[in-house]
Design an enzyme around this catalytic site. Structure first.
Site, PDB file in Angstrom:
ATOM      1  N   ASP A 214      48.347  45.601  37.857  1.00 29.81           N
ATOM      2  CA  ASP A 214      48.342  44.628  37.187  1.00 29.81           C
ATOM      3  C   ASP A 214      49.035  43.144  37.632  1.00 29.81           C
ATOM      4  O   ASP A 214      50.070  43.408  38.266  1.00 29.81           O
ATOM      5  CB  ASP A 214      49.047  44.298  35.561  1.00 29.81           C
ATOM      6  CG  ASP A 214      48.551  42.680  34.440  1.00 29.81           C
ATOM      7  OD1 ASP A 214      47.646  42.892  34.201  1.00 29.81           O
ATOM      8  OD2 ASP A 214      50.029  42.127  34.462  1.00 29.81           O
ATOM      9  N   GLU A 274      44.563  44.125  40.355  1.00 32.04           N
ATOM     10  CA  GLU A 274      44.573  42.230  39.460  1.00 32.04           C
ATOM     11  C   GLU A 274      45.348  41.770  41.089  1.00 32.04           C
ATOM     12  O   GLU A 274      46.457  41.822  40.458  1.00 32.04           O
ATOM     13  CB  GLU A 274      44.683  42.341  38.529  1.00 32.04           C
ATOM     14  CG  GLU A 274      43.733  40.918  37.720  1.00 32.04           C
ATOM     15  CD  GLU A 274      45.331  40.582  36.318  1.00 32.04           C
ATOM     16  OE1 GLU A 274      44.653  40.107  35.628  1.00 32.04           O
ATOM     17  OE2 GLU A 274      46.759  41.299  36.470  1.00 32.04           O
TER      18      GLU A 274
END
Length: 563
Positions: A214, A274
Site C-alpha cells: 500500500d 501501489e
C-alpha cells in the site's frame, strides 16, 4: 453452479508465475459472510474456493483482514500479524490458504507500511511516553506552533480532507497522511524497519505467495526543522527523488532489504507496489527486480473508453515494464475507484469538471446521466481487450458479474472517511461520495435478506446495504447463462490460459481511429471497436466476443481471433 470439466494443476513452483497471472482482488469484509454476522470472513473465502477455481484465476489478493477499528476500511492496522476476530482467526487463514493452494490459486496479502492505526502497540506506547522519547520517534511527532503549541506544525491537508497534523494534548502533534486514526511511521527508526521484516517473514512462513504494498512511495520522509507550507510543497519537484514527503530515492533501500527476504524463499515471494508517482520512470524503480518487482499501472483508471488513449497507455506501459525487467499490470476496477461498468456509462472524463462527476451518484443508482447498458457493453469489451494483453491482469471482486457502482447508499450507512471528511471540509474526494459504492457485499443468490452474502439461520444485514437491483447480477442468475458477464469471464480466462504467448504484441493497423487490433507472437489477435458504429469484422476464426456478432464488429465490442 456448474462444475469444472478439467482439474487445474496444483500450484507450480515456477518463480515467474506472476508475470502473466490473473489476480482476483477480494475485499474480505464484502465477499462472503459464512458466520452471518454481516461482515465477510475468511471462512467465507474458503467456502467460495470452488467458485474462484471455476472462474479460472491464478491468484487472489486479499485486502486487509487484520485487527482494525475500520476507520479506513481495514487500512488502519492494529496488529500486522493477526486476523480481525470479526472475520476469523489465524487457523482460518491457514485453512483458507491451504484450500486456495490445493485449487492451484496463489495468495497475495495487503501490507500497509506507511502508517499503523492509532491502536497499534507502538502508537499506544508513543502516547504514553513523553516528547522526545524513543517511543515517539517511531512516528513523526513535531512541536506545535503558537505560545503553547496549540497550532499545527504546518498547514498541510490530509488525503481524506482536514488537517494532516493531530494534537496529542502536550504541545506535540503527529503526522497522518490519511485519517487521523492512521499515524505515519518514521521509517528512519530501526524498530519500524524490523517490525515489517518480521511481518513479511511471518506471512511468508504461513504460505503467502506475495504482497501488495500500500502507498509504497510514501514511506521515507525528510522533514526540515522549519516545515514548508502546503503551497511550497505543491510547487516542489516530484521527479527527482528529493521531495520531502513522497517517492524519495532512499525508499528503494527499504525495498532492497525486503527483496532479500522475498528471495530467501523458494520460490521467491513476489510483491506489487501501489506507487502513485510523477513519471513512468519513477514508477519503474519500484518494479525493478532488486526492488518490489512489479508496480501497478493505474493509467486506465483515469482514461476514457477511447482507442487513442488505450493504445498510448498500452504502448507506454509495455515499454516501461520491459525497461524495468518486470511485466505490466492491467487494472480497470479496484476497491478505491468507481466500478468500470459505471464509469464507461458516464460522459467522457474530459467533459466533467468540479462536482459534475458525482451528480449521477447524488441522484441514485441507476440514475439519470448513467447509461447502464452502454457502460456494460464497454466494460465487457475493455475487459477482453485487457485480458489479451501481455502482463498480469488484476480483477476486482464482482466485476465478473458486471456489477455497477452503488451510488445511492444512505449517508448514515457510509463508512469511508473520504465521504465523511469531504462533507466536513466541503471538499470533494473520491467522486464526492467516497469508495463505499464499490465495496457493497456481493450478491450470490437472487433472493434472501443478503442475497446469499450471509449464511446461517438468521444472518445479520450486510455491513453495507445491497440495493434491490443487485439481485439481477447474482451469481446464481448468471451461472449457466451463455450471455452473462460471468460466463464471458470464465470463458475468457480459460482461453487466455490456452492462448497465452510471450510478453510482447504487435499493433496491426486497421484504417480506423476507433478500432484497435494487436497480435501476440503466437498469432492470437485481439480486435476492439471503441466507436459507436459497426466496423468491418477481420477475417479469422473468432473464438470469443464480448457480445453477439452479426457479421460485423459492433461498437463497444472486442473479439479474439485464434491463430
Amino acid at each position: 453452479m456448474s462444475t469444472i470439466e478439467q482439474p487445474r494443476p496444483a500450484t507450480s513452483p515456477s518463480a515467474d508465475w506472476w508475470r502473466q497471472a490473473v489476480v482476483y482482488q477480494i475485499y474480505p469484509r464484502s465477499f462472503a459472510d459464512l458466520d452471518g454476522n454481516g461482515i465477510g470472513d475468511l471462512r467465507g473465502v474458503t467456502s467460495r474456493v470452488p467458485y474462484l477455481r471455476e472462474l479460472g484465476v491464478d491468484a487472489v489478493w486479499l485486502s486487509p483482514f487484520y485487527p482494525s477499528a475500520l476507520a479506513d476500511g481495514g487500512y488502519d492496522v492494529d496488529d500486522y500479524r493477526d486476523v480481525d476476530p470479526r472475520i476469523g482467526t489465524l487457523a482460518d487463514f491457514d485453512e483458507m490458504t491451504a484450500a486456495l493452494h490445493a485449487a492451484g490459486i496463489r495468495v497475495i496479502v495487503d501490507i500497509v507500511p506507511n502508517h499503523s492505526s492509532d491502536r497499534h502497540a507502538f502508537f499506544r506506547a508513543a502516547l504514553a511516553a513523553p516528547a522526545g522519547s524513543p517511543e515517539r520517534d517511531r512516528y513523526i511527532f513535531r512541536d506545535g506552533l503558537g505560545e503553547n503549541g496549540e497550532l499545527p506544525p504546518a498547514d498541510w491537508t490530509a488525503a481524506f480532507g482536514g488537517p494532516a497534523w493531530e494534537p496529542v494534548g502536550d504541545g506535540q502533534w503527529y503526522l497522518h497522511t490519511f485519517a487521523r486514526e492512521q499515524p505515519d511511521f518514521n521509517w528512519d527508526h530501526p524498530d519500524v524497519r524490523e517490525e515489517f521484516l518480521t511481518t513479511l517473514r511471518f506471512w511468508s512462513d504461513r504460505g503467502v505467495d506475495g504482497f501488495r504494498v500500500d502507498v509504497a512511495h510514501l514511506l521515507l520522509k525528510d522533514l526540515p526543522e522549519t516545515l514548508p507550507s502546503r503551497a511550497e510543497l505543491a510547487a516542489m519537484d516530484r521527479t527527482s527523488g528529493t521531495h520531502p514527503l513522497e517517492d524519495r530515492d532512499e525508499v528503494q533501500d527499504v525495498y532492497a532489504t525486503w527483496r532479500e527476504v522475498f528471495d530467501s524463499y523458494d520460490p521467491p515471494r513476489i510483491a506489487v507496489a501501489e506507487a502513485w508517482v510523477a513519471t513512468p520512470e519513477r514508477r519503474a524503480r519500484y518494479a525493478a527486480p532488486t526492488s518490489l518487482g512489479q508496480a501497478f499501472n493505474f493509467d486506465l483508471l483515469t482514461a476514457d473508453f477511447d482507442a487513442g488513449q488505450f493504445r498510448r497507455i498500452v504502448t507506454e506501459n509495455l515499454a516501461q515494464s520491459a525497461a524495468a525487467g518486470s511485466s505490466s499490470t492491467w487494472v480497470l476496477s479496484n476497491h478505491d475507484v468507481t466500478r468500470h461498468a459505471t464509469r464507461y456509462g458516464l460522459p467522457p472524463l474530459a467533459g466533467r469538471e468540479g462536482k459534475q462527476g458525482v451528480e449521477w451518484m447524488l441522484a441514485g443508482a441507476p440514475a439519470d446521466g448513467v447509461d447502464r447498458e452502454l457502460g456494460a457493453r464497454r466494460a465487457r469489451a475493455a475487459t477482453l481487450f485487457l485480458l489479451g494483453l501481455p502482463g498480469s491482469t488484476y480483477l476486482y471482486q464482482g466485476e465478473e458479474l458486471g456489477l455497477p457502482e452503488v451510488g445511492d447508499l444512505p449517508g448514515d450507512r457510509r463508512q469511508d472517511p473520504a465521504y465523511h471528511r469531504s462533507l466536513d471540509q466541503g471538499t470533494w474526494t473520491y467522486d464526492g461520495l467516497g469508495r463505499d459504492g464499490c465495496r457493497v457485499p456481493l450478491p450470490w443468490r437472487a433472493s434472501g435478506a443478503s442475497l446469499g452474502f450471509g449464511e446461517g439461520a438468521e444472518p445479520q444485514p450486510p455491513h453495507l446495504p445491497q440495493p434491490d437491483w443487485f439481485a439481477e447480477y447474482a451469481v446464481e442468475v448468471e451461472d449457466g447463462d451463455p450471455d452473462s458477464s460471468l460466463t464471458l469471464y470464465r470463458e475468457a480466462l480459460r482461453l487466455r490460459r490456452e492462448l497465452q504467448a510471450a510478453e510482447t504484441l504487435e499493433w496491426v493497423e486497421t484504417g480506423s481511429e476507433d478500432v484497435l487490433r494487436f497480435r501476440r507472437p503466437n498469432g492470437w489477435e485481439v480486435v476492439t471497436n471503441f466507436g459507436g458504429e459497426p466496423a468491418e469484422l477481420p477475417a479469422g476464426r473468432v473464438v470469443l466476443a464480448s457480445r453477439r456478432l452479426d457479421g460485423t464488429l459492433p461498437g463497444a465490442t472486442t473479439v479474439w481471433l485464434a491463430p
